[in-house]
Design a protein around this motif. Structure first.
Motif, PDB file in Angstrom:
ATOM      1  N   VAL A  52       0.843  -1.203   0.000  1.00  0.00           N
ATOM      2  CA  VAL A  52       0.000   0.000   0.000  1.00  0.00           C
ATOM      3  C   VAL A  52       0.875   1.249   0.000  1.00  0.00           C
ATOM      4  CG1 VAL A  52      -1.616   1.368   1.389  1.00  0.00           C
ATOM      5  CG2 VAL A  52      -1.992  -1.087   1.093  1.00  0.00           C
ATOM      6  N   TRP A  53       1.830   1.323   0.913  1.00  0.00           N
ATOM      7  CA  TRP A  53       2.644   2.526   1.079  1.00  0.00           C
ATOM      8  C   TRP A  53       3.642   2.692  -0.061  1.00  0.00           C
ATOM      9  CZ3 TRP A  53       1.169   6.293   4.149  1.00  0.00           C
ATOM     10  CH2 TRP A  53       0.135   5.984   5.041  1.00  0.00           C
ATOM     11  N   ASP A  54       3.964   1.615  -0.743  1.00  0.00           N
ATOM     12  CA  ASP A  54       4.831   1.708  -1.918  1.00  0.00           C
ATOM     13  C   ASP A  54       4.188   2.579  -2.991  1.00  0.00           C
ATOM     14  OD1 ASP A  54       7.270   0.867  -3.283  1.00  0.00           O
ATOM     15  OD2 ASP A  54       5.937  -0.260  -4.617  1.00  0.00           O
ATOM     16  N   ARG A  55       2.865   2.515  -3.088  1.00  0.00           N
ATOM     17  CA  ARG A  55       2.151   3.326  -4.080  1.00  0.00           C
ATOM     18  C   ARG A  55       2.112   4.808  -3.713  1.00  0.00           C
ATOM     19  NH1 ARG A  55      -2.641   0.242  -6.887  1.00  0.00           N
ATOM     20  NH2 ARG A  55      -1.484  -1.546  -7.655  1.00  0.00           N
ATOM     21  N   ASP A  60      10.947   6.935  -7.447  1.00  0.00           N
ATOM     22  CA  ASP A  60      12.406   6.920  -7.291  1.00  0.00           C
ATOM     23  C   ASP A  60      12.829   7.048  -5.826  1.00  0.00           C
ATOM     24  OD1 ASP A  60      11.566   9.528  -7.021  1.00  0.00           O
ATOM     25  OD2 ASP A  60      13.236  10.380  -8.131  1.00  0.00           O
ATOM     26  N   TYR A  61      11.991   6.588  -4.907  1.00  0.00           N
ATOM     27  CA  TYR A  61      12.303   6.766  -3.485  1.00  0.00           C
ATOM     28  C   TYR A  61      13.595   6.059  -3.081  1.00  0.00           C
ATOM     29  CZ  TYR A  61      10.617   2.121  -2.176  1.00  0.00           C
ATOM     30  OH  TYR A  61      10.455   0.769  -2.043  1.00  0.00           O
ATOM     31  N   ASN A  62      13.937   4.952  -3.735  1.00  0.00           N
ATOM     32  CA  ASN A  62      15.199   4.271  -3.393  1.00  0.00           C
ATOM     33  C   ASN A  62      16.395   5.170  -3.666  1.00  0.00           C
ATOM     34  OD1 ASN A  62      14.434   1.729  -2.343  1.00  0.00           O
ATOM     35  ND2 ASN A  62      13.925   1.026  -4.391  1.00  0.00           N
ATOM     36  N   ASP A  63      16.372   5.872  -4.795  1.00  0.00           N
ATOM     37  CA  ASP A  63      17.454   6.800  -5.119  1.00  0.00           C
ATOM     38  C   ASP A  63      17.498   7.954  -4.120  1.00  0.00           C
ATOM     39  OD1 ASP A  63      18.155   5.289  -7.337  1.00  0.00           O
ATOM     40  OD2 ASP A  63      16.879   6.452  -8.684  1.00  0.00           O
ATOM     41  N   ILE A  64      16.335   8.449  -3.766  1.00  0.00           N
ATOM     42  CA  ILE A  64      16.257   9.563  -2.816  1.00  0.00           C
ATOM     43  C   ILE A  64      16.823   9.154  -1.471  1.00  0.00           C
ATOM     44  CG2 ILE A  64      14.668  11.035  -1.513  1.00  0.00           C
ATOM     45  CD1 ILE A  64      12.799  10.907  -4.008  1.00  0.00           C
ATOM     46  N   VAL A  65      16.397   8.002  -0.983  1.00  0.00           N
ATOM     47  CA  VAL A  65      16.830   7.535   0.333  1.00  0.00           C
ATOM     48  C   VAL A  65      18.318   7.194   0.329  1.00  0.00           C
ATOM     49  CG1 VAL A  65      16.535   5.692   2.041  1.00  0.00           C
ATOM     50  CG2 VAL A  65      14.535   6.750   0.996  1.00  0.00           C
ATOM     51  N   SER A  66      18.825   6.687  -0.785  1.00  0.00           N
ATOM     52  CA  SER A  66      20.249   6.341  -0.845  1.00  0.00           C
ATOM     53  C   SER A  66      21.141   7.568  -0.730  1.00  0.00           C
ATOM     54  CB  SER A  66      20.563   5.579  -2.136  1.00  0.00           C
ATOM     55  OG  SER A  66      20.472   6.434  -3.249  1.00  0.00           O
ATOM     56  N   GLN A  67      20.607   8.750  -1.040  1.00  0.00           N
ATOM     57  CA  GLN A  67      21.361   9.997  -0.939  1.00  0.00           C
ATOM     58  C   GLN A  67      21.251  10.619   0.448  1.00  0.00           C
ATOM     59  OE1 GLN A  67      20.782  12.740  -4.276  1.00  0.00           O
ATOM     60  NE2 GLN A  67      19.701  11.103  -5.336  1.00  0.00           N
ATOM     61  N   SER A  68      20.488   9.986   1.312  1.00  0.00           N
ATOM     62  CA  SER A  68      20.259  10.515   2.647  1.00  0.00           C
ATOM     63  C   SER A  68      21.186   9.862   3.651  1.00  0.00           C
ATOM     64  CB  SER A  68      18.803  10.246   3.041  1.00  0.00           C
ATOM     65  OG  SER A  68      18.609  10.493   4.401  1.00  0.00           O
ATOM     66  N   THR A  69      21.481  10.601   4.700  1.00  0.00           N
ATOM     67  CA  THR A  69      22.284  10.045   5.787  1.00  0.00           C
ATOM     68  C   THR A  69      21.402   9.671   6.970  1.00  0.00           C
ATOM     69  OG1 THR A  69      22.663  12.261   6.668  1.00  0.00           O
ATOM     70  CG2 THR A  69      24.321  11.375   5.160  1.00  0.00           C
ATOM     71  N   SER A  70      20.092   9.811   6.816  1.00  0.00           N
ATOM     72  CA  SER A  70      19.185   9.507   7.923  1.00  0.00           C
ATOM     73  C   SER A  70      19.061   8.001   8.118  1.00  0.00           C
ATOM     74  CB  SER A  70      17.804  10.125   7.668  1.00  0.00           C
ATOM     75  OG  SER A  70      17.230   9.555   6.526  1.00  0.00           O
ATOM     76  N   SER A  71      18.557   7.634   9.283  1.00  0.00           N
ATOM     77  CA  SER A  71      18.432   6.216   9.609  1.00  0.00           C
ATOM     78  C   SER A  71      17.368   5.546   8.745  1.00  0.00           C
ATOM     79  CB  SER A  71      18.086   6.060  11.081  1.00  0.00           C
ATOM     80  OG  SER A  71      16.844   6.679  11.341  1.00  0.00           O
ATOM     81  N   SER A  72      17.501   4.253   8.604  1.00  0.00           N
ATOM     82  CA  SER A  72      16.552   3.516   7.781  1.00  0.00           C
ATOM     83  C   SER A  72      15.252   3.282   8.546  1.00  0.00           C
ATOM     84  CB  SER A  72      17.155   2.186   7.354  1.00  0.00           C
ATOM     85  OG  SER A  72      17.433   1.400   8.481  1.00  0.00           O
ATOM     86  N   CYS A  73      14.176   3.152   7.804  1.00  0.00           N
ATOM     87  CA  CYS A  73      12.860   2.910   8.381  1.00  0.00           C
ATOM     88  C   CYS A  73      12.526   1.429   8.239  1.00  0.00           C
ATOM     89  CB  CYS A  73      11.811   3.757   7.668  1.00  0.00           C
ATOM     90  SG  CYS A  73      12.084   5.520   7.853  1.00  0.00           S
ATOM     91  N   ARG A  74      11.762   0.912   9.186  1.00  0.00           N
ATOM     92  CA  ARG A  74      11.406  -0.506   9.162  1.00  0.00           C
ATOM     93  C   ARG A  74      10.289  -0.829   8.190  1.00  0.00           C
ATOM     94  NH1 ARG A  74      10.161  -0.998  14.994  1.00  0.00           N
ATOM     95  NH2 ARG A  74      11.280   0.896  15.424  1.00  0.00           N
ATOM     96  N   SER A  75       9.480   0.141   7.827  1.00  0.00           N
ATOM     97  CA  SER A  75       8.382  -0.108   6.893  1.00  0.00           C
ATOM     98  C   SER A  75       8.284   1.053   5.908  1.00  0.00           C
ATOM     99  CB  SER A  75       7.059  -0.267   7.644  1.00  0.00           C
ATOM    100  OG  SER A  75       6.637   0.977   8.165  1.00  0.00           O
ATOM    101  N   LYS A  77       5.563   2.618   5.293  1.00  0.00           N
ATOM    102  CA  LYS A  77       4.729   3.638   5.928  1.00  0.00           C
ATOM    103  C   LYS A  77       5.609   4.562   6.763  1.00  0.00           C
ATOM    104  CE  LYS A  77       0.924   4.451   9.110  1.00  0.00           C
ATOM    105  NZ  LYS A  77      -0.081   3.860  10.003  1.00  0.00           N
ATOM    106  N   GLN A  78       6.533   3.991   7.537  1.00  0.00           N
ATOM    107  CA  GLN A  78       7.451   4.810   8.326  1.00  0.00           C
ATOM    108  C   GLN A  78       8.304   5.686   7.419  1.00  0.00           C
ATOM    109  OE1 GLN A  78       9.591   1.934  10.670  1.00  0.00           O
ATOM    110  NE2 GLN A  78       8.263   2.264  12.439  1.00  0.00           N
ATOM    111  N   LEU A  79       8.740   5.154   6.287  1.00  0.00           N
ATOM    112  CA  LEU A  79       9.523   5.943   5.336  1.00  0.00           C
ATOM    113  C   LEU A  79       8.692   7.103   4.812  1.00  0.00           C
ATOM    114  CD1 LEU A  79      11.981   6.504   3.578  1.00  0.00           C
ATOM    115  CD2 LEU A  79      11.095   4.804   1.961  1.00  0.00           C
ATOM    116  N   TYR A  80       7.441   6.843   4.437  1.00  0.00           N
ATOM    117  CA  TYR A  80       6.558   7.897   3.943  1.00  0.00           C
ATOM    118  C   TYR A  80       6.418   9.007   4.985  1.00  0.00           C
ATOM    119  CZ  TYR A  80       2.436  10.351   2.309  1.00  0.00           C
ATOM    120  OH  TYR A  80       1.568  11.337   1.904  1.00  0.00           O
ATOM    121  N   LEU A  81       6.100   8.611   6.223  1.00  0.00           N
ATOM    122  CA  LEU A  81       5.919   9.600   7.287  1.00  0.00           C
ATOM    123  C   LEU A  81       7.209  10.359   7.574  1.00  0.00           C
ATOM    124  CD1 LEU A  81       3.637   7.528   9.676  1.00  0.00           C
ATOM    125  CD2 LEU A  81       2.953   9.364   8.113  1.00  0.00           C
TER     126      LEU A  81
END
Length: 103
Positions: A52-55, A60-75, A77-81
């Protein structure tokens, strides 16, 4: 996926397989997904699923997150929030990536 229903039997939406419910929820909005999670345990499980939250995430969220230094999210939904509440600086701080929080 096929769901068989006997004639004369009443079948409620909650009787559908969780994957079907998750697919329907993913066609709504993040706010609606959170509201639907309050309906029942079946809806909550479907509304919390990564499919659901993938939609709701940018494609390109994988590319966006790979450029971040923030901690990883477990789900997802947590990534979205997290992306709604904590913008990510990319391209050496020249760009900011943030999602509009609609929840």
């Amino acid at each position: 996926m096929m769901v068989m229903v006997m004639v004369g039997e009443g079948v409620g939406f909650q009787d559908l397989p969780e994957g079907c419910i998750a697919n329907v929820v993913s066609l709504t909005t993040p706010r609606d997904a959170c509201s639907l999670a309050l309906v029942s345990s079946t809806f909550r499980s479907a509304a919390e699923s990564d499919s659901v939250w993938d939609r709701f995430l940018p494609s390109d969220y994988n590319d966006i997150v790979s450029q971040s230094t923030s901690s990883s999210c477990r789900s997802k939904k947590q990534l979205y929030l997290s992306l709604c509440e904590n913008p990510i600086l990319v391209d050496d701080g020249k760009k900011v990536i943030s999602l509009y929080n609609v929840i």
